[in-house]
Write a protein that holds these residues in place. Structure first.
Motif, PDB file in Angstrom:
ATOM      1  N   PHE A 113      63.666  39.237  57.980  1.00 40.54           N
ATOM      2  CA  PHE A 113      64.777  38.287  58.077  1.00 40.54           C
ATOM      3  C   PHE A 113      66.033  38.863  57.441  1.00 40.54           C
ATOM      4  O   PHE A 113      67.146  38.768  57.960  1.00 40.54           O
ATOM      5  CB  PHE A 113      64.427  36.982  57.354  1.00 40.54           C
ATOM      6  CG  PHE A 113      64.089  35.878  58.309  1.00 40.54           C
ATOM      7  CD1 PHE A 113      64.997  35.515  59.299  1.00 40.54           C
ATOM      8  CD2 PHE A 113      62.895  35.205  58.228  1.00 40.54           C
ATOM      9  CE1 PHE A 113      64.696  34.499  60.176  1.00 40.54           C
ATOM     10  CE2 PHE A 113      62.582  34.200  59.115  1.00 40.54           C
ATOM     11  CZ  PHE A 113      63.486  33.840  60.086  1.00 40.54           C
ATOM     12  N   PHE A 139      72.139  42.901  60.018  1.00 37.60           N
ATOM     13  CA  PHE A 139      72.681  43.397  61.287  1.00 37.60           C
ATOM     14  C   PHE A 139      73.574  42.375  61.967  1.00 37.60           C
ATOM     15  O   PHE A 139      74.565  42.714  62.595  1.00 37.60           O
ATOM     16  CB  PHE A 139      71.548  43.834  62.221  1.00 37.60           C
ATOM     17  CG  PHE A 139      71.214  45.273  62.038  1.00 37.60           C
ATOM     18  CD1 PHE A 139      71.961  46.245  62.676  1.00 37.60           C
ATOM     19  CD2 PHE A 139      70.205  45.659  61.194  1.00 37.60           C
ATOM     20  CE1 PHE A 139      71.671  47.570  62.476  1.00 37.60           C
ATOM     21  CE2 PHE A 139      69.919  46.984  60.985  1.00 37.60           C
ATOM     22  CZ  PHE A 139      70.652  47.952  61.636  1.00 37.60           C
ATOM     23  N   LEU A 140      73.222  41.115  61.828  1.00 34.69           N
ATOM     24  CA  LEU A 140      74.069  40.078  62.415  1.00 34.69           C
ATOM     25  C   LEU A 140      75.460  40.115  61.809  1.00 34.69           C
ATOM     26  O   LEU A 140      76.464  39.894  62.479  1.00 34.69           O
ATOM     27  CB  LEU A 140      73.455  38.698  62.182  1.00 34.69           C
ATOM     28  CG  LEU A 140      72.369  38.303  63.152  1.00 34.69           C
ATOM     29  CD1 LEU A 140      71.823  36.933  62.805  1.00 34.69           C
ATOM     30  CD2 LEU A 140      72.937  38.267  64.559  1.00 34.69           C
ATOM     31  N   VAL A 141      75.496  40.397  60.501  1.00 36.49           N
ATOM     32  CA  VAL A 141      76.798  40.360  59.820  1.00 36.49           C
ATOM     33  C   VAL A 141      77.626  41.599  60.133  1.00 36.49           C
ATOM     34  O   VAL A 141      78.820  41.515  60.400  1.00 36.49           O
ATOM     35  CB  VAL A 141      76.579  40.200  58.294  1.00 36.49           C
ATOM     36  CG1 VAL A 141      77.877  40.389  57.547  1.00 36.49           C
ATOM     37  CG2 VAL A 141      76.007  38.827  58.004  1.00 36.49           C
ATOM     38  N   THR A 142      76.984  42.766  60.111  1.00 36.27           N
ATOM     39  CA  THR A 142      77.785  43.990  60.227  1.00 36.27           C
ATOM     40  C   THR A 142      78.133  44.375  61.653  1.00 36.27           C
ATOM     41  O   THR A 142      78.960  45.237  61.862  1.00 36.27           O
ATOM     42  CB  THR A 142      77.064  45.188  59.581  1.00 36.27           C
ATOM     43  OG1 THR A 142      75.786  45.284  60.194  1.00 36.27           O
ATOM     44  CG2 THR A 142      76.927  45.028  58.105  1.00 36.27           C
ATOM     45  N   THR A 143      77.487  43.785  62.623  1.00 37.60           N
ATOM     46  CA  THR A 143      77.815  44.181  63.987  1.00 37.60           C
ATOM     47  C   THR A 143      78.565  43.062  64.698  1.00 37.60           C
ATOM     48  O   THR A 143      78.568  41.920  64.256  1.00 37.60           O
ATOM     49  CB  THR A 143      76.554  44.510  64.796  1.00 37.60           C
ATOM     50  OG1 THR A 143      75.724  43.366  64.805  1.00 37.60           O
ATOM     51  CG2 THR A 143      75.814  45.681  64.219  1.00 37.60           C
ATOM     52  N   SER A 144      79.175  43.428  65.779  1.00 38.84           N
ATOM     53  CA  SER A 144      79.890  42.424  66.563  1.00 38.84           C
ATOM     54  C   SER A 144      79.432  42.527  68.003  1.00 38.84           C
ATOM     55  O   SER A 144      79.051  43.589  68.475  1.00 38.84           O
ATOM     56  CB  SER A 144      81.390  42.650  66.470  1.00 38.84           C
ATOM     57  OG  SER A 144      81.689  43.936  66.941  1.00 38.84           O
ATOM     58  N   MET A 145      79.461  41.418  68.671  1.00 43.98           N
ATOM     59  CA  MET A 145      78.899  41.396  70.013  1.00 43.98           C
ATOM     60  C   MET A 145      79.997  41.405  71.065  1.00 43.98           C
ATOM     61  O   MET A 145      79.722  41.555  72.237  1.00 43.98           O
ATOM     62  CB  MET A 145      78.073  40.131  70.172  1.00 43.98           C
ATOM     63  CG  MET A 145      76.995  40.269  71.200  1.00 43.98           C
ATOM     64  SD  MET A 145      75.633  39.276  70.726  1.00 43.98           S
ATOM     65  CE  MET A 145      75.097  38.619  72.232  1.00 43.98           C
ATOM     66  N   ASN A 146      81.254  41.220  70.628  1.00 45.44           N
ATOM     67  CA  ASN A 146      82.290  41.016  71.636  1.00 45.44           C
ATOM     68  C   ASN A 146      82.460  42.255  72.507  1.00 45.44           C
ATOM     69  O   ASN A 146      82.483  43.383  72.042  1.00 45.44           O
ATOM     70  CB  ASN A 146      83.617  40.637  70.984  1.00 45.44           C
ATOM     71  CG  ASN A 146      84.093  41.685  70.026  1.00 45.44           C
ATOM     72  OD1 ASN A 146      83.327  42.529  69.592  1.00 45.44           O
ATOM     73  ND2 ASN A 146      85.359  41.645  69.693  1.00 45.44           N
ATOM     74  N   LEU A 180      66.831  41.986  56.995  1.00 43.47           N
ATOM     75  CA  LEU A 180      67.363  43.032  57.867  1.00 43.47           C
ATOM     76  C   LEU A 180      68.126  42.426  59.039  1.00 43.47           C
ATOM     77  O   LEU A 180      69.223  42.854  59.384  1.00 43.47           O
ATOM     78  CB  LEU A 180      66.224  43.888  58.419  1.00 43.47           C
ATOM     79  CG  LEU A 180      65.856  45.118  57.618  1.00 43.47           C
ATOM     80  CD1 LEU A 180      64.595  45.727  58.178  1.00 43.47           C
ATOM     81  CD2 LEU A 180      66.990  46.112  57.673  1.00 43.47           C
ATOM     82  N   LEU A 181      67.518  41.408  59.631  1.00 45.88           N
ATOM     83  CA  LEU A 181      68.132  40.747  60.778  1.00 45.88           C
ATOM     84  C   LEU A 181      69.510  40.207  60.409  1.00 45.88           C
ATOM     85  O   LEU A 181      70.497  40.426  61.114  1.00 45.88           O
ATOM     86  CB  LEU A 181      67.219  39.615  61.237  1.00 45.88           C
ATOM     87  CG  LEU A 181      67.736  38.748  62.383  1.00 45.88           C
ATOM     88  CD1 LEU A 181      67.852  39.564  63.634  1.00 45.88           C
ATOM     89  CD2 LEU A 181      66.826  37.567  62.605  1.00 45.88           C
TER      90      LEU A 181
END
Lengths: 193, 156
Positions: free
Chosen positions: A18, A24-31, A20-21
């Motif tokens: 969790f 990654f959610l915080v440091t990456t962007s999906m746009n 780790l998840l």
């Protein structure tokens, strides 16, 4: 009976993953970046002044945007909503109007004989104080005009949208409707600064 | 005599959570695959203009970004509130763009150098003067493939 080995407690594994998840959610962007792609003209040699290329007046479609984001299209004030239709009318020149760009006949492999306005140019000129959004709006409407024309031709001839055509078909439609949007050399309208 | 032994305890067995880590890991890998690392930390405020005829920017490794906008609140005292350019993580001047592009291009693989795209991410209230300056600088640096970043919009 052999003594059972103590099992490693794996219950904290979920917490670790969790963590780790969330990292990654915080440091990456999906746009996904989207935008309008353009090609700039190559630079002029430094010793050369911008020369006026001889283009017949009927072949140029001038769009000027002033500092109040108002449009002057072919010498007339125009609302941005009408720009697309005006541009389409210009590029197409359906009635072979002598004030609109001249047409050239060319034989295509797939399209057959087509008359199209080969030498037309759309020229966008803007002021130093023009808002970026207004400039993008104009660019967008012009691209929209080309896209609509391409789609109409594709639908008419091949019964498909432009995106669904084969490479060769795309190429021919693109030759009929090339995107010729020129960005003028910047000029200093309001005197020397 | 055969005795069918009945389970001593009746009722719900405890829910096994042993597959929970696997599920979370799956989620983790999914997110790792579909997202990308943030390019930079913004020092300028950018709310991109909107448009309808958008194209996706592909091959992110070939794209270099130029950010244009007003400095964020934290930098206001130092840099004022006039529109500024940001290259990578630093504020920059228009004159530095040419150098920046040349540097970035030489760092690329040779076969990729010609297909480099420069994406201009500018705030929608930016004045065109600064954009024109950037475009001229890009022309001089022979970075001719450009992209104006914009968000989606349905219609007017």
């Amino acid at each position: 009976m052999a003594r059972k080995l103590d099992e490693i407690n794996a219950s904290s594994m979920a917490d670790i993953s969790f963590l780790l998840l969330i990292f990654f959610l915080v440091t990456t962007s999906m746009n996904v970046s989207t935008g309008l792609t353009r090609r700039l003209p190559p630079p002029l040699p430094p010793d050369q002044k911008p020369q006026d290329i001889d283009i017949k007046k009927r072949n140029i479609f001038v769009v000027k945007i002033n500092s109040m984001n108002q449009l002057l299209v072919q010498g007339e004030e125009l609302n941005i909503r009408e720009l697309k239709d005006k541009a389409k009318e210009f590029i197409n020149n359906e009635a072979n109007d002598p004030h609109l760009p001249e047409k050239t006949l060319k034989k295509f492999d797939l399209l057959g004989n087509m008359e199209y306005t080969k030498d037309h140019v759309i020229s966008v000129q803007n002021d130093v104080d023009t808002q970026y959004q207004a400039y993008i709006d104009v660019q967008n409407e012009l691209v929209a005009a080309y896209n609509e024309l391409r789609n109409e031709l594709s639908q008419d001839r091949f019964g498909k949208k432009f995106d669904e055509l084969t490479e060769q078909q795309k190429e021919e439609v693109q030759t009929v409707y090339p995107q010729k949007i020129s960005e003028a050399e910047p000029k200093n309208y309001g005197g020397v600064k | 005599m055969a005795v069918i032994r009945k389970a001593e305890k009746r009722g719900m067995p405890a829910l096994s959570t042993s597959s929970l880590p696997d599920i979370i890991f799956m989620l983790l890998f999914f997110f790792m695959a579909v997202t990308t690392m943030k390019e930079v930390t913004y020092k300028v405020r950018v709310s991109p203009p909107s448009a309808t005829e958008l194209q996706k920017l592909e091959n992110k490794s070939l794209v270099r970004y130029i950010y244009v906008g007003e400095p964020m609140k934290d930098f206001r005292e130092q840099f004022g509130s006039a529109t500024r350019i940001q290259l990578n993580d630093q504020f920059a001047d228009v004159s530095e763009i040419e150098n920046f592009i040349t540097m970035e291009r030489t760092a690329m693989k040779e076969e990729d150098q010609n297909v480099m795209t420069v994406s201009i991410k500018a705030d929608k209230d930016t004045k065109m003067g600064i954009i024109t300056d950037i475009k001229q600088a890009l022309r001089r640096a022979y970075a001719l493939k450009i992209n104006y970043q914009a968000g989606a919009r349905q219609s007017f």
